[in-house]
Every structure is written in C-alpha cells, then in structure tokens.
Scaffold this active site. Structure first.
Site, short mmCIF file in Angstrom:
data_model
loop_
_atom_site.label_atom_id
_atom_site.label_comp_id
_atom_site.label_asym_id
_atom_site.label_seq_id
_atom_site.Cartn_x
_atom_site.Cartn_y
_atom_site.Cartn_z
N HIS A 13 69.51 23.22 81.79
CA HIS A 13 68.83 21.92 81.68
C HIS A 13 69.58 20.76 82.33
CE1 HIS A 13 66.48 24.32 79.07
NE2 HIS A 13 66.57 23.66 77.95
N GLY A 67 63.15 22.65 84.58
CA GLY A 67 62.52 23.59 83.65
C GLY A 67 62.23 22.95 82.31
N HIS A 68 62.97 21.93 81.97
CA HIS A 68 62.69 21.15 80.76
C HIS A 68 62.56 19.70 81.19
CE1 HIS A 68 62.70 19.35 76.87
NE2 HIS A 68 63.16 20.40 76.22
N HIS A 111 56.21 25.38 75.56
CA HIS A 111 57.17 24.67 74.71
C HIS A 111 56.68 23.25 74.43
CE1 HIS A 111 61.18 22.67 73.99
NE2 HIS A 111 61.33 23.78 73.29
N GLU A 156 58.88 27.98 70.36
CA GLU A 156 58.76 26.60 69.86
C GLU A 156 57.57 25.94 70.53
OE1 GLU A 156 62.57 24.89 70.88
OE2 GLU A 156 63.65 26.27 69.58
N CYS A 204 61.35 16.90 66.82
CA CYS A 204 61.39 16.37 68.19
C CYS A 204 60.01 16.36 68.85
CB CYS A 204 62.31 17.23 69.06
SG CYS A 204 64.04 16.98 68.72
N CYS A 261 69.05 19.01 68.65
CA CYS A 261 68.22 18.02 69.35
C CYS A 261 67.57 17.05 68.38
CB CYS A 261 67.17 18.71 70.20
SG CYS A 261 66.11 19.80 69.29
N CYS A 262 67.17 17.53 67.19
CA CYS A 262 66.38 16.67 66.31
C CYS A 262 67.15 15.50 65.71
CB CYS A 262 65.71 17.51 65.22
SG CYS A 262 64.54 18.71 65.88
#
Lengths: 632, 632
Positions: A133, A184-185, A262, A314, A332, A409-410
């Site tokens: 990422h 990709g993200h 995702h 996810e 998220c 991440c959250c």
C-alpha cells in the site's frame, strides 16, 4: 464551490459530542502515541515509529508490522492536526514535530518515503501497487500534512509531503518512462487533491485524475506488474483477491455501478472520485461515484450505517445480503461512508447525505469505540451470541472491544473523525451557510456567526441564535426521519418549504432566533422484503439513534424475546452509559420444553424490554446483543 | 448377542425404498464403476483404479487424487457386496473380481496395501497417521472384504484384507518394536472387529481395542510422529486441525463426553467403540460412546438427522449451535450417525435408536441423493438462498446436487447404505426378533418368517403376517413420534405395554396377523429455546418425515412467509417427486415498501403454502428452500 467551515471557526459545545472529542484529545491521542512507540504494556508492539527510526538510520533492524504500518502515524497526525486547529498545545506539537523530524530524516533524496521499502530494499518499490500500500500510505501522509500545516502553520511536514508527491508525479503518469499504474488500496486520490487545494500545485490534482482515469483500463496494469515480477497470471480467479473487482479495478471507474470488493477501498475510491472530480470540474466522476453510493445506501447498508456484509475480504457482498451476525461493518468503512457522503453533499448539496452522515455517526461509527475512549471494535455486528463468536470458526466477530489491533486502522480513523468532527457540521459557499448537523456549537462562516443549541440525539428542539447575520443565507437540514417538524423564526411559524432536504431562512438579522422542532418519536423500522434475516422483525429508532437489546438488561437468549404492540417509553438516564435515553416496552419471552425438538407449544410470558442505543452496546461486560427483534 | 438378520434373509418389497435400492443397484453401481475408471465425461477423473494399476506395476505415473482415494473402491465394493447378497450377478462380480485381482497385485510382500504410499514411497508409510488416512482406508477395505466374501463366498479379497490386517498387527501394538499410534480418521476399528467376526482371528479384535485404548493417551502419539518427521510442535493450536480434539484424540476415549471435531471421524469412532466394545465384552467402551451419542442427539443434531454444524473442518461446533444455512450436515455424517445408533441398539436394544435411524434415513441421508440416483449433495442445509450460496465466500453450500466430488466419500456411502439397508431393519438374538423399521419386506430369522407390509412413511398402518411362527418372540418398535397407536393381534386390540420403545407380542402362531396403526399426524415442531435461528418458528413433520418449503411451489423470498393457524392437509401426489405426500396450509406473505428501511407497516396477504418432504428438495431446479417457518 462548497466547502466545510474551517475547523478553527467552529467551537463544539455539544453535550453529546464534546466529551467524546475531549476523550479523543486527552485519552486517544496520548494512548496512540504510546502504542506507536510500543510503550503500552499488554498491547502488541506496533513497531511504527521503530520502522521510521530504522529507515532514518537511527536504529538497526527489520521492518515489522503490516506493510502499511506508516499510515498509523499519518492518521494519528491528521487527528492531531484537527485537535490543534481547535486548540494549540505545545507539548503535543513537540511530540508531533519529533515524529515529523524523524520522517524527514527517513525521506529519500528523491522524496520517496515509505519505511517498508526503504528498509526492505528500494529496488522493489512501485513493483506491487496492487498489494503493497505505498500509495495508500502516501495519501494518508498528504492528508496529515495538510491538516497539521493548516493547524500550526508549520511547513515542514507539508514540504515532506510535497517532496513525496513530486516523487510520485515523477514516477507515475502517461509518459513513456513513467509507470501507468494506480493503487491497490485507494486513498492517494483524496490526499493528492487536498495537497493541491492547500498548495495550488496543479500537477497533484492531475496525478489524482490520472490514477482515477487509468483504474480498470485494459490491459490491466496489475497483470503487467505481475508479469514484470516474474509471476504467472491466474487462469482462474479463485480467490476474491485475485479478482480485480475486489480492488474496483476490473472496469474503468465511470462504468462502475455497484459497490464491490473491500468496503474501505470502495468508499475511499468514491470519496476520492468526488473530491477530485469536484476540484477538477469533472462531474462525470461525481456522477459515477453517486451511482455506486446510491447502490450502497439503497441496497447494501445496515440500518446502523454499517457497510461490508462479509468478513471474507472485509467486503461488500451483494444487494440485500445484510446478515446481522456475519457482517464486517468495519468502523473504518462507516467512516469512509460519511467521507463519501459529505463530499457528495458538497458537490451537490442535499439533505439525504446528511441523513447518512448522521446515521453512521450516531450508530455504526460510535459503536466502534468504548465510552471511555480506550477500546475499539473493528467490526460492528448487529447481533452477537458470545459463545458463537468464540467457538465458530466461520465468524470473525469480537464480543468485546480491544485495546489495539495489529492492523490498527480503526482507532486512528475514529480519532481523526472525532477531532475533525466540525467538518461534517457546516457547509458554506459564497451565498449560503448550510447547517448540516444539529450539534451544539458556535460557528463563524465569513461574516455570519451562529449559536446552535440542541440536545441531539435525545431531544428534537433546535435553537439557532443569529449572532451576526452577515451576508450568508441559512439552509437548515430537515432530517429524513422527521416527517413532521416545526420551523419558526422569532416565534413565527413558517410554512414547510423544504427543498433538497433543507429549509431556507430568508435574510436574517442579528439576534434572530430560529427554532426547529423535530419530533423524536420512537419508530419501529422494517427492512426491505429481500433481506431474509429481518423478515417479521423490527428495529427501534428514535430520531437518528438505532436501539438494541442487551443481555445485561433483558436476560439471555434474546432471540426468544418479541416486542408487543403498545407504547414504547423513552426515558433519559443520566447515570447510564454516559447518559442515554433508553426505551422500555412490553415484550414476550417464549420458552420451550427441554427437548431438542418437540411438538409441545411454547410458553409465553410477559417481560418488560429495555432497549439501549446501539452505539453504547458492549460497555458493560460480555453478553448477547441484538438490534432486530420479532414482533409478538 | 444381538445381530442384524443376514441380508440374504430379508427381501425388501417396499414401495418407498425398493425403487431407491434398485436405483443404487442399477444406476449408482455402474456409474461409480465408471467414475472409478475415469470414464464419465464431464466428471473430474477419480484416478482411483489408475492408482491401483500404477501400484500394481501395470502403468506408470504419479499418485493422483486424495490420499484416501483407495477408499472409494472399497466403499463401492462393500455396496456391491450387499447388492450381491440379495442377488448374485455374474457381470458385476466379474467387474468386482477384476478390481480385487488388481488390488491383490498391488499388495506388498508383507501385506501392506495402500496405493498412496506404494506409489509415493513405502519408506514414508505409517509416518503420519494423523493426516494420511492409511488406517481409514484399511478399515474400508476390511468392511468391503467381509461384505463381498459373505455375499459370494469368494475368499480372495478376504485373504487380501487379512494379509493387510496381519501387517497392521505386526506393525502396531504395545511391543517395543511396534508403533503405538492410532488413526487420525477412525474407521479401522469397525473394520478390524468385523474381520474378527468373519474370520474368528482374535488378534484383529485386539488391535481394534489397542487403537481405541491408545487414543488420546499422553504423551500424544501425534506429537511424537510429528517430531519424528523433523517437524516442530505447535506452540499455539491456532487452526482446528492442530487441536487433537478435532480427531477425538486429546483425551482417552472413555473420558470423552461431548461430540467434537470432524463429524464423520467422531461418529466412526463411536460406531467403532460400540462394535468393538460389544465384541470384546467391554461395556465401558459402549457406555462412553453412548454418552457422546446422547450429547449429539440431545444437543447437536438437526431435526433432519443432519450433524456437523460448521463447514470449517466439516465439524461439530457446540451445544445448540445449529444454524440452518451454515451447517455442514454431510450426508456421510448422517450415515455415520445411523451406523452408531444401530450398533448401540444391538448393544442394548431400545426404540430410541430406531427413532434416529428412521429420522436420518427418511430425511438427512436421502436428501443427499437425487431422485434419479445420479446426483449428490455433500452438504444438506436446512435453508438455502441460491444467491447467497453462490456469492458469499463464508458459506460452503451447494445449491444443486453434483454428479461426483473430488473427495467422493458421500456417493459410495449412500450406495452401501441403500444396498445394505436391510441391516437397519431387523435385529435378532436367540430369543427375539426385533422389527426396528417398518419397511415392507419378507424376513426369515432362524425358523421365524414374517411378511411385513406398510406404506411408510406416508401411512401409519402396518400389517405383519406371521408366515412361520418359529421360536422367536416378536418385538415391535413404537416410533417416538407415535404418541398414540393401536396394536392388535388377529383383530384383538392389545393394551399398550411398550418397554424400551418396543411392544412385545407373546408367542405367536403361524398365520397370525399383527396390526399396528401409528397415527401419521402433521406436527408443528418447536426447537429447544437455546437455538437462536428457530425461535418463533416451527418445522412440519408427518410421522418421520420433515417437510420444507420450496420456491418452486411457494414463490421466492420464502422468509416472508409464515404459517397461519388452521388445518394442514396431507395429500398423496403420485406424480410428484417420485410420489410424495405434500402438505398444504394457509399462510401469510408479508411485503414491505421498496425502501431499504422504512417505518411503513408491512402488508400481509394470505397465501396457500405447499410443503414437500425435505429429502426430495432440489429435484426441480435451483431455488430457495427452508425447513423452519415463522408462525403467523
């Protein structure tokens, strides 16, 4: 051009949100700083700062943690930036500055800055955009840099960000010697466009557009980079992550119509499309994003504003597939949903976007953090049976909030949402000031200043005192759930004349008082007939708040409870769960014989039911919870 | 000693089962023969016979298929043995003999016979009992050998089996130079005990006992063999297959109380414990098996007789965790359940075992095979939504039966169950003949001969004509679902005097006619209150048959249907699904607004409902199905 009122022009005085923001400021920020430094006992080391130290040559060692671990620092810094916009803080700035210094030391000659490849080997950088990422991390860096710079005026991190952005502009683009890839993200699109907005550097916007326009074009870039790495292409895409739809990269973005893959990726893409499209004056990007967004809110969203129906990847699954106990509904993802909604609103103002912001804020986002601000849910199910969470391998649901996550991440995402909350409250342009959410606050938009007072979400009365009328006309959101409402100016009731979800006050005067009364009625919500799990069931809502049953109040086997017809009584309970309005109603508990299967009729006994706000669940120990309940 | 009446002494004339057995005989046996030979177009090659040819030195090549692929031949041969017991067939025997010749050629000097290691390398044999199913395959070989020998009197396959059993006796046991291990997939215990019963060779029984007694003892053999292979032990057992409970090998078998792990393994273990315990006169094994079996039928069994609540590991999960759409409920597991039940019955006769045999036979086993006998379900869910089966990655449920499987355990298992069905119908000892199931047939047990006539499962009248009274007393099972029944001899009604689930007829005379009438009433079954999914719902049963709704008859969104109070009418439909009694009842269909969530009340419309037997579902194209329905 619609924009949010600058953070430092909004002072939040809200009884509901102010303590949560204070918690984020005084608990989450220092706690996360410590976790980034591996200094919280009992919490698995993040290694985030250590990676930067190694990349900067200050320490020896291997990269550890996820390949996107840097983003934890950047999201933390973004949240810090918003907090500092409201109030400067020398000690906190000293911490942030030290991290920025470290990052600057790690930055390479050509501007590249991602500790994963700096440590692992720079020859590998940009060789796997699909899975690693780098561009996602870059996007978070750009957002953090803008937030911190805007809060403090300190340019250092902005310069770091621009140097990395310049490096990306160098490496990516249509040129012969450039890479034609895209992340990709998704995330960098928003970051670049924001960096453009702050610096005026047009190439950043152009690169964001380039990434969006290349996405999903054939032949696929991801195939090309795979072949360049000497790997084979898949003959069959057996795993979801081999399907480029998972990355929203199987068809060009303007041809996408349905949310797939995702969930956070999907929504960061949409938010980026809107932000970039609006900044570039390309409405086709906004329209395409709107299409997918409508698919989500009309067919793939939980009543709590949660999105992502499956933990496998996810991800979104398909229309009306919204099981309450097998969802992912990542905190998220709900944050990404309101990021998209608010940007769509700014592109084409409409109260329906505020409805979704409100729904996710008061439910599926706040459920992600404990009342004390120290523990987090990654996933926000609508139904839990602890034994099943613990003992079934095909369920990935925590039955208790955790202190931190390996993939963290959250928590920082909640942090930046809370410290930057005011960005979701007001929208301004030259002519109008939109009051999007009724969160008690003082706002100054240009020469207009308002004092907004409400007791949302518990009471529906809103009082807006015009401190300075200024030149802007006022637009006041009428929540979708408020079918009936009153709207008065200086005590004079106005006719209903809402347009696109807003009532417009004409030219107001200093000292005018606008009053809105939204009836906070309890509603028994039904779901669309195509969702199997909710057939015959209702979910209670009052105003924007979704309610749930917890074992703590109602005993176990919640599934044996059903809701009787009859009154449902709201009652504010100061001492409970930080102060909540609970709902009590008559219900029935069904019981059966002890046999596994039996022809015996069930016994039915009356039982009073107590509902608490969904966002507050799981704060009193482990136990069952459910949002949807059968009607007796 | 209780035993089943020999297959060749039972002639099944049943309108329900005879065509199914004929199908197995005339369709499944040749079809499977062809699949074993990779000769069915469109079906993935099994490679089973080819592996034997390679092992025998008749072909070159690598082993292909699962490491237990040999067992497909042995299960086929066992089914063939039962078919031949009923009626000899030269052509079929020629096929079977050719396969036996091939196996004999592949057999090693010391008796070893498993093509996986013969091809891969014999130095590796017996080095991974936990994962590689050598002993499982051996067990199936022994059962097949006994069945085929008993049917035909041909010793060759029995000799092959004995030589392999001798090889096992050589290699396994308490001796210093022997391996102290036991199988990772149980089955060999039953096989060895049966081989002992047929040959009288006591060491086979002793080895079966040895395997059972060693199982779960510490230090764990599986740890030892892991270390011998140079692998490390797991510090944490993160995956279910690293937990020896998954293999029922974490504690000694007599200390096990609850069903755990892989469902077929668990039940083959129980069946082996009962068979071996009974043969060895060790009731502690039978009692331990009974305990775990009771846990299953009281807390871990679906109403259809399906077992295995999760596809993750094809396993049991925990008490009352019985979701209808996330189960595994493998056809083989239901077969293993009746294998256990019938052995417990033979150890300590009681009608409750026949209740489970009947339930699984008429529901969860037969659902595994299509009406034409050509297609199979591996999994037998109680609820399907095809879109979800296809599009959710956390569900492993087929929405259509398939022609064959790479792991083809179920089809030959159904075959051997159907061709060997008579073993589930009658139990005899010196004094009694138990009529366990009312499947129309002629039975000769010693000097007693009966003609049993019924129209089960559609009608409850049973007529038993005593052709030869002989010396045995008759015991007649009273199904658990028949609360009320009449029992008469030569027209004279007898008082109810059932004991352990059986009515006993005194000394009967030639020509006596016993009549039993079991009222086939439709029952609305409720589940235990601890199962979330069935709260507020009922499942319809008539006699032993469980019913379901199919989309074909009732439209889609079956979840919006509920069952009204009122009469439920059975009607036999000759032309439908091979001849079934359907149930029709008044119901209600609920519909909602088009919004994803809405406060609008639902609309309710009457709709007649049609229920078909669960076992017959999925024979008319893809569509939704569900067993449990809400009460209106």
């Amino acid at each position: 051009m619609n924009r949010h009122v600058p953070i430092d022009q909004v002072e939040i005085r809200d009884a509901f949100f102010a303590p949560r923001i204070a918690n984020a400021r005084h608990t989450a920020i220092p706690y996360m700083w410590d976790t980034l430094h591996d200094a919280v006992p009992g919490v698995a080391p993040s290694h985030c700062i250590e990676n930067f130290r190694i990349a900067a040559g200050l320490a020896e060692g291997e990269f550890q943690g996820f390949w996107f671990q840097d983003s934890d620092l950047w999201k933390w810094l973004e949240g810090v930036g918003y907090a500092l916009s409201v109030q400067r803080d020398e000690a906190l700035e000293a911490q942030a500055d030290s991290a920025i210094d470290l990052a600057a030391m790690a930055q390479q000659e050509d501007g590249y800055l991602d500790t994963y490849y700096i440590i692992k080997g720079l020859d590998q950088r940009f060789t796997n955009l699909k899975d690693i990422h780098e561009l996602y991390v870059a996007g978070h860096m750009f957002e953090a840099a803008c937030a911190y710079y805007q809060a403090t005026g300190k340019r250092k991190v902005l310069d770091v960000a621009c140097r990395f952005a310049d490096c990306l502009c160098e490496n990516f683009g249509p040129g012969e010697n450039q890479l034609h890839g895209y992340p990709g993200h998704e995330e960098v699109e928003m970051g670049l466009t924001r960096l453009y907005a702050v610096t005026g550097e047009k190439k950043y916007l152009e690169l964001a557009l380039y990434f969006l326009n290349e996405r999903g074009q054939k032949p696929y870039y991801y195939d090309k980079e795979r072949l360049s790495r000497g790997e084979k292409l898949h003959e069959k895409r057996e795993n979801f992550w081999d399907d480029y739809g998972y990355y929203q990269a199987d068809v060009p973005v303007r041809e996408q119509t349905v949310a797939r893959g995702h969930a956070v990726r999907q929504l960061y893409l949409l938010a980026g499309m809107v932000e970039t499209g609006a900044a570039a004056g390309d409405d086709s990007l906004v329209e395409a994003a709107e299409r997918v967004y409508q698919n989500i809110v009309q067919k793939q969203m939980y009543i709590t504003g949660g999105v992502g129906s499956t933990h496998v990847g996810e991800a979104f699954s398909f229309d009306y597939d919204l099981p309450p106990d097998r969802c992912y509904t990542e905190t998220c993802a709900s944050i990404a949903l309101i990021m998209t909604a608010i940007r769509l609103h700014r592109a084409h103002p409409h109260g329906k976007y505020g409805d979704i912001v409100e729904k996710a804020l008061y439910n599926g986002i706040l459920s992600g953090v404990s009342l004390d601000g120290k523990k987090y849910f990654y996933m926000n199910p609508l139904e839990t049976w602890p034994e099943r969470c613990e003992r079934r391998n095909d369920i990935r649901i925590d039955d208790e909030r955790k202190g931190w996550f390996g993939c963290a991440c959250c928590p920082p995402n909640v942090l930046r949402t809370l410290t930057g909350l005011s960005m979701y409250l007001y929208t301004e342009n030259e002519e109008y000031l939109y009051v999007d959410q009724y969160v008690s606050s003082v706002v100054e938009a240009g020469d207009t200043k308002l004092l907004v007072e409400s007791k949302f979400p518990w009471q529906g009365e809103v009082k807006i005192r015009v401190e300075k009328a200024g030149s802007k006309k006022l637009a006041l959101r009428i929540p979708g759930w408020a079918k009936d409402y009153t709207f008065s100016i200086n005590g004079e009731e106005m006719d209903h004349d809402a347009w696109n979800g807003y009532e417009f006050a004409g030219q107001v005067q200093d000292g005018d008082v606008i009053e809105l009364v939204f009836p906070m009625e309890v509603k028994k919500m039904r779901s669309h007939a195509h969702i199997p799990e909710y057939a015959g069931k209702v979910a209670l809502m009052m105003g924007p708040v979704v309610y749930c049953l917890e074992e703590k109040d109602n005993g176990d086997e919640l599934w044996n409870l059903s809701l009787s017809d009859g009154p449902i009584a709201p009652e504010f309970r100061e001492e409970l769960l930080g102060g909540v309005t609970i709902l009590t109603a008559e219900g029935v508990r069904e019981s059966t014989s002890d046999a596994l299967y039996s022809e015996e009729e069930t016994k039915q006994e009356k039982q009073p039911l107590t509902f608490v706000p969904y966002y507050a669940w799981g704060n009193r120990g482990k136990g069952e919870m459910r949002v949807w309940i059968r009607k007796a």
